[in-house]
Design a protein around this motif. Sequence first.
Motif, PDB file in Angstrom:
ATOM      1  N   ASP A   1     -35.559-114.502 -37.026  1.00  0.00           N
ATOM      2  CA  ASP A   1     -35.021-114.241 -38.371  1.00  0.00           C
ATOM      3  C   ASP A   1     -33.753-113.390 -38.300  1.00  0.00           C
ATOM      4  O   ASP A   1     -32.790-113.622 -39.050  1.00  0.00           O
ATOM      5  N   GLN A   2     -33.753-112.401 -37.410  1.00  0.00           N
ATOM      6  CA  GLN A   2     -32.587-111.526 -37.285  1.00  0.00           C
ATOM      7  C   GLN A   2     -31.376-112.302 -36.775  1.00  0.00           C
ATOM      8  O   GLN A   2     -30.254-112.121 -37.262  1.00  0.00           O
ATOM      9  N   LEU A   3     -31.589-113.192 -35.799  1.00  0.00           N
ATOM     10  CA  LEU A   3     -30.480-113.991 -35.268  1.00  0.00           C
ATOM     11  C   LEU A   3     -29.899-114.905 -36.338  1.00  0.00           C
ATOM     12  O   LEU A   3     -28.672-115.052 -36.451  1.00  0.00           O
ATOM     13  N   VAL A   4     -30.779-115.530 -37.126  1.00  0.00           N
ATOM     14  CA  VAL A   4     -30.306-116.411 -38.203  1.00  0.00           C
ATOM     15  C   VAL A   4     -29.549-115.605 -39.247  1.00  0.00           C
ATOM     16  O   VAL A   4     -28.484-116.029 -39.746  1.00  0.00           O
ATOM     17  N   LYS A   5     -30.069-114.436 -39.583  1.00  0.00           N
ATOM     18  CA  LYS A   5     -29.408-113.580 -40.568  1.00  0.00           C
ATOM     19  C   LYS A   5     -28.026-113.150 -40.087  1.00  0.00           C
ATOM     20  O   LYS A   5     -27.043-113.210 -40.848  1.00  0.00           O
ATOM     21  N   GLU A   6     -27.932-112.715 -38.844  1.00  0.00           N
ATOM     22  CA  GLU A   6     -26.633-112.283 -38.298  1.00  0.00           C
ATOM     23  C   GLU A   6     -25.648-113.437 -38.248  1.00  0.00           C
ATOM     24  O   GLU A   6     -24.470-113.290 -38.585  1.00  0.00           O
ATOM     25  N   ALA A   7     -26.123-114.603 -37.849  1.00  0.00           N
ATOM     26  CA  ALA A   7     -25.234-115.762 -37.719  1.00  0.00           C
ATOM     27  C   ALA A   7     -24.715-116.241 -39.067  1.00  0.00           C
ATOM     28  O   ALA A   7     -23.607-116.784 -39.156  1.00  0.00           O
ATOM     29  N   SER A   8     -25.497-116.026 -40.127  1.00  0.00           N
ATOM     30  CA  SER A   8     -25.113-116.532 -41.449  1.00  0.00           C
ATOM     31  C   SER A   8     -23.877-115.833 -42.006  1.00  0.00           C
ATOM     32  O   SER A   8     -23.179-116.382 -42.857  1.00  0.00           O
ATOM     33  N   THR A   9     -23.594-114.615 -41.523  1.00  0.00           N
ATOM     34  CA  THR A   9     -22.425-113.882 -42.025  1.00  0.00           C
ATOM     35  C   THR A   9     -21.371-113.642 -40.948  1.00  0.00           C
ATOM     36  O   THR A   9     -20.310-113.077 -41.238  1.00  0.00           O
ATOM     37  N   ALA A  10     -21.645-114.068 -39.733  1.00  0.00           N
ATOM     38  CA  ALA A  10     -20.724-113.798 -38.616  1.00  0.00           C
ATOM     39  C   ALA A  10     -19.525-114.732 -38.654  1.00  0.00           C
ATOM     40  O   ALA A  10     -19.602-115.880 -39.085  1.00  0.00           O
ATOM     41  N   SER A  11     -18.399-114.203 -38.175  1.00  0.00           N
ATOM     42  CA  SER A  11     -17.196-115.024 -38.017  1.00  0.00           C
ATOM     43  C   SER A  11     -17.004-115.437 -36.553  1.00  0.00           C
ATOM     44  O   SER A  11     -16.239-116.347 -36.252  1.00  0.00           O
TER      45      SER A  11
END
Length: 413
Positions: free
Chosen positions: A22-32
């Motif tokens: 969940d944390q990886l998906v969350k970080e990736a959703s806003t990462a550039s």
Amino acid sequence: MTILYSKVPPMPFGESLPLISDQLVKEASTASRMDIAVGYVSVDGLDKLDSLASKGHIKQICLVVGMYLESGIPESIYNRVRLLHKKWQDTGKGEIRFVNNMSYHGKVYLFWQPNQQGNDELKSAVLGSANLSVLAPLGSVARQYELATTITNSDQLHELSTHIEELKTSCTVSATNLNDFKVIHERIEVLGGIEEVLETTESEQDMYRSLQTGVEIRIPIKAPLATNRFSTARHDYARSNINVAYGSGRYNKLSGGVEPRNWYEVQITVNKTISTQPNYPKNKPFWIVTDDGYKFEAHTTADNNKQLTAYGKTGNDRVFGRWIKGRLATAGYVKPVDNTATDTERLGVVTQEMLNAAQMRVMVLTKTSTQEYGVVFNRLAPTPRNKKGALDKKHWTRQLLDVWTVHFEGEKS
């Protein structure tokens, strides 16, 4: 710093505990931007990562994979890596790199986000034990407990970023240049449990190759172009040969109806110019030793011995098909179809493009100088329909049989 967990029963899990995935998906959703360095990947993990990169705001991504130099790359992973790397390169989004001078077992995920000036700024990391398969855990991986932590300290983030940059520049090659890596044929699950299908070791395969003679039979695999997969024309082979499952169904005496053929059923039909060659195997079964670790009896049958198929109590078109189509499916070139009658898009049809990608346009049989004992069935009395007499699978003898190796090649240009 936040500790990240896995959800693997019977390990107690509180609903408030954060999960690694969940944390990886969350970080990736806003990462550039994302930089990832892991030991192992999976096909599903790669697909999930690509989905995250496509749906989010990621402009740049680099994946470093570290543990395949010694063991080799499973063919399904190799194929997906090459496709994904090309996609990212063609769109200018990023790349995949493989460690080529040591074994790297770290698991680091770095995430950048745009700052107020619109520049990428390293904001967070996930560091722990999770390989890329944590994004899509299936099979045994779903029972594998991982632990990780988030990092937001600026000094530590830049230290990790420097670590990955040094890893990329000193220890990796691009996924376009994996010639020094061995590609591994994976085990074909649908062949498991079939009594007549044996598995061979690498040393046994080497032994049989050392016994090869100059006698060789080359059999083209007939398949349609992808654009002709709906064709009913005989010369397109969309309903025959390797795709016979899409041909006429089989009559069921009990139900009185016609049932679709099993997707794994194939018919390897050999042209007369091949079946009339002096060394073409006829009249007696023989052993086949495949280049991907299997061994079973086969024979040529039908008029003019034009069909090559497996031989045994359960030896039929489906056994041979489980090997050929199972090999294609295991490597990720095609997906098996449960019911060919409902496959309206004909996605389960094996095409020339698939065979070209798999380097499987030609099946090459090479005779060896050895013989081994195998089962030879008696024959029933000849009939007008079967002049040789059908195989009597209740009565047999053991006889010395020729041994042939088999491998595939791509179409010669």
